[in-house]
Design a protein around this motif. Structure first.
Motif, PDB file in Angstrom:
ATOM      1  N   HIS A 112      11.635   6.691  -5.917  1.00 38.18           N
ATOM      2  CA  HIS A 112      11.524   6.516  -7.278  1.00 38.18           C
ATOM      3  C   HIS A 112      11.859   5.220  -7.567  1.00 38.18           C
ATOM      4  CE1 HIS A 112      11.563   7.957 -11.351  1.00 38.18           C
ATOM      5  NE2 HIS A 112      12.754   7.557 -11.701  1.00 38.18           N
ATOM      6  N   GLN A 113      12.730   4.558  -7.014  1.00 41.45           N
ATOM      7  CA  GLN A 113      12.978   3.163  -7.357  1.00 41.45           C
ATOM      8  C   GLN A 113      11.953   2.061  -6.970  1.00 41.45           C
ATOM      9  OE1 GLN A 113      16.889   2.488  -5.436  1.00 41.45           O
ATOM     10  NE2 GLN A 113      17.981   3.292  -6.866  1.00 41.45           N
ATOM     11  N   PHE A 114      11.338   2.485  -5.979  1.00 46.11           N
ATOM     12  CA  PHE A 114      10.222   1.788  -5.146  1.00 46.11           C
ATOM     13  C   PHE A 114       8.914   1.842  -6.367  1.00 46.11           C
ATOM     14  CE2 PHE A 114       6.514   1.449  -2.324  1.00 46.11           C
ATOM     15  CZ  PHE A 114       6.409   0.181  -1.994  1.00 46.11           C
ATOM     16  N   VAL A 115       8.532   2.949  -7.081  1.00 45.53           N
ATOM     17  CA  VAL A 115       7.664   3.298  -7.781  1.00 45.53           C
ATOM     18  C   VAL A 115       7.922   2.482  -9.006  1.00 45.53           C
ATOM     19  CG1 VAL A 115       6.198   4.901  -9.085  1.00 45.53           C
ATOM     20  CG2 VAL A 115       6.610   5.219  -6.623  1.00 45.53           C
ATOM     21  N   GLN A 116       9.179   2.479  -9.596  1.00 45.88           N
ATOM     22  CA  GLN A 116       9.597   1.886 -10.819  1.00 45.88           C
ATOM     23  C   GLN A 116       9.477   0.362 -10.673  1.00 45.88           C
ATOM     24  OE1 GLN A 116      13.528   3.344 -11.309  1.00 45.88           O
ATOM     25  NE2 GLN A 116      13.139   4.465 -13.233  1.00 45.88           N
ATOM     26  N   LEU A 124       3.060  -5.283  -6.500  1.00 48.32           N
ATOM     27  CA  LEU A 124       1.589  -4.910  -6.763  1.00 48.32           C
ATOM     28  C   LEU A 124       1.383  -3.889  -5.947  1.00 48.32           C
ATOM     29  CD1 LEU A 124      -0.299  -8.600  -6.613  1.00 48.32           C
ATOM     30  CD2 LEU A 124       0.434  -7.073  -8.808  1.00 48.32           C
ATOM     31  N   GLY A 125       1.428  -2.512  -6.463  1.00 45.27           N
ATOM     32  CA  GLY A 125       1.058  -1.333  -5.583  1.00 45.27           C
ATOM     33  C   GLY A 125      -0.552  -0.822  -5.541  1.00 45.27           C
ATOM     34  N   PHE A 126      -1.120  -0.730  -4.370  1.00 48.38           N
ATOM     35  CA  PHE A 126      -2.319  -0.045  -4.074  1.00 48.38           C
ATOM     36  C   PHE A 126      -2.247   1.060  -3.451  1.00 48.38           C
ATOM     37  CE2 PHE A 126      -2.336  -4.567  -4.417  1.00 48.38           C
ATOM     38  CZ  PHE A 126      -3.375  -5.075  -5.258  1.00 48.38           C
ATOM     39  N   THR A 127      -3.154   1.973  -3.551  1.00 47.85           N
ATOM     40  CA  THR A 127      -3.406   3.300  -2.836  1.00 47.85           C
ATOM     41  C   THR A 127      -4.694   3.516  -2.538  1.00 47.85           C
ATOM     42  OG1 THR A 127      -2.579   5.374  -2.249  1.00 47.85           O
ATOM     43  CG2 THR A 127      -3.193   4.983  -4.702  1.00 47.85           C
ATOM     44  N   SER A 128      -5.117   4.749  -2.187  1.00 51.76           N
ATOM     45  CA  SER A 128      -6.560   5.039  -1.971  1.00 51.76           C
ATOM     46  C   SER A 128      -7.002   6.429  -2.593  1.00 51.76           C
ATOM     47  CB  SER A 128      -6.893   5.137  -0.507  1.00 51.76           C
ATOM     48  OG  SER A 128      -6.410   6.160   0.145  1.00 51.76           O
ATOM     49  N   THR A 129      -8.250   6.789  -2.746  1.00 48.77           N
ATOM     50  CA  THR A 129      -8.613   8.123  -3.278  1.00 48.77           C
ATOM     51  C   THR A 129      -7.969   8.901  -2.248  1.00 48.77           C
ATOM     52  OG1 THR A 129     -10.854   7.760  -2.744  1.00 48.77           O
ATOM     53  CG2 THR A 129     -10.149   7.302  -4.925  1.00 48.77           C
ATOM     54  N   HIS A 130      -8.195   8.904  -0.977  1.00 54.65           N
ATOM     55  CA  HIS A 130      -7.512   9.960  -0.034  1.00 54.65           C
ATOM     56  C   HIS A 130      -6.290  10.080   0.041  1.00 54.65           C
ATOM     57  CE1 HIS A 130      -7.909  11.984   3.802  1.00 54.65           C
ATOM     58  NE2 HIS A 130      -6.852  11.000   4.228  1.00 54.65           N
ATOM     59  N   PHE A 181       0.856  -1.241  -0.036  1.00 53.87           N
ATOM     60  CA  PHE A 181      -0.041  -0.057  -0.062  1.00 53.87           C
ATOM     61  C   PHE A 181       0.818   1.224   0.006  1.00 53.87           C
ATOM     62  CE2 PHE A 181      -2.325   3.252   2.063  1.00 53.87           C
ATOM     63  CZ  PHE A 181      -3.550   3.538   1.216  1.00 53.87           C
ATOM     64  N   LEU A 182       0.622   2.124  -0.901  1.00 51.03           N
ATOM     65  CA  LEU A 182       1.526   3.366  -0.955  1.00 51.03           C
ATOM     66  C   LEU A 182       0.687   4.358  -0.331  1.00 51.03           C
ATOM     67  CD1 LEU A 182       2.135   1.641  -3.832  1.00 51.03           C
ATOM     68  CD2 LEU A 182       3.306   3.790  -4.340  1.00 51.03           C
ATOM     69  N   ASP A 183       1.462   4.993   0.702  1.00 52.41           N
ATOM     70  CA  ASP A 183       0.922   6.015   1.328  1.00 52.41           C
ATOM     71  C   ASP A 183       1.460   7.291   0.615  1.00 52.41           C
ATOM     72  OD1 ASP A 183      -0.102   7.581   3.571  1.00 52.41           O
ATOM     73  OD2 ASP A 183       1.456   7.238   4.933  1.00 52.41           O
ATOM     74  N   ALA A 184       0.916   8.482   1.136  1.00 59.00           N
ATOM     75  CA  ALA A 184       1.124   9.734   0.252  1.00 59.00           C
ATOM     76  C   ALA A 184       2.535   9.995   0.330  1.00 59.00           C
ATOM     77  CB  ALA A 184       0.205  10.731   1.288  1.00 59.00           C
ATOM     78  N   ASN A 185       3.321   9.893   1.632  1.00 59.05           N
ATOM     79  CA  ASN A 185       4.749  10.351   1.434  1.00 59.05           C
ATOM     80  C   ASN A 185       5.608   9.547   0.444  1.00 59.05           C
ATOM     81  OD1 ASN A 185       4.387  11.880   3.750  1.00 59.05           O
ATOM     82  ND2 ASN A 185       4.700  10.271   5.084  1.00 59.05           N
ATOM     83  N   ILE A 186       5.169   8.503   0.100  1.00 62.52           N
ATOM     84  CA  ILE A 186       6.004   7.606  -0.901  1.00 62.52           C
ATOM     85  C   ILE A 186       5.800   8.549  -2.310  1.00 62.52           C
ATOM     86  CG2 ILE A 186       6.375   5.445  -2.370  1.00 62.52           C
ATOM     87  CD1 ILE A 186       5.625   4.147   0.503  1.00 62.52           C
ATOM     88  N   LEU A 187       4.608   8.668  -2.477  1.00 61.92           N
ATOM     89  CA  LEU A 187       4.504   9.420  -3.859  1.00 61.92           C
ATOM     90  C   LEU A 187       4.870  10.965  -3.665  1.00 61.92           C
ATOM     91  CD1 LEU A 187       0.647   7.712  -4.225  1.00 61.92           C
ATOM     92  CD2 LEU A 187       2.930   7.296  -5.471  1.00 61.92           C
ATOM     93  N   ILE A 188       4.603  11.390  -2.738  1.00 64.30           N
ATOM     94  CA  ILE A 188       5.015  12.945  -2.610  1.00 64.30           C
ATOM     95  C   ILE A 188       6.563  13.008  -2.873  1.00 64.30           C
ATOM     96  CG2 ILE A 188       5.537  14.736  -1.036  1.00 64.30           C
ATOM     97  CD1 ILE A 188       2.727  14.179   0.012  1.00 64.30           C
TER      98      ILE A 188
END
Length: 67
Positions: free
Chosen positions: A34-38, A46-52, A13-20
């Protein structure tokens, strides 16, 4: 645990900080995020997140870009 410890095929689960830190330059954590998202883009994980979380990311990135 660090991102590199995650095995191929695991769900995360990707929290906001990882994406920011991925989209906005962060001097310490930016490269690791960046490497994690790649790995997710390459379907190694398999990455998941939420609309929040996405709303929080958009808000924080707008603050960074504001003059």
């Amino acid at each position: 645990m660090i991102f590199a410890d995650l095995l191929a095929g695991e769900s995360v689960f990707l929290d906001a900080n990882i994406l920011i830190y991925h989209f906005g330059p962060h001097p310490t954590l930016g490269a690791a995020c960046h490497q994690f998202v790649q790995r997710i883009e390459a379907q190694d994980l398999l990455g998941f997140t939420s609309t929040h979380v996405l709303g929080e990311v958009a808000h924080q990135l707008m603050i960074v870009e504001a003059p």
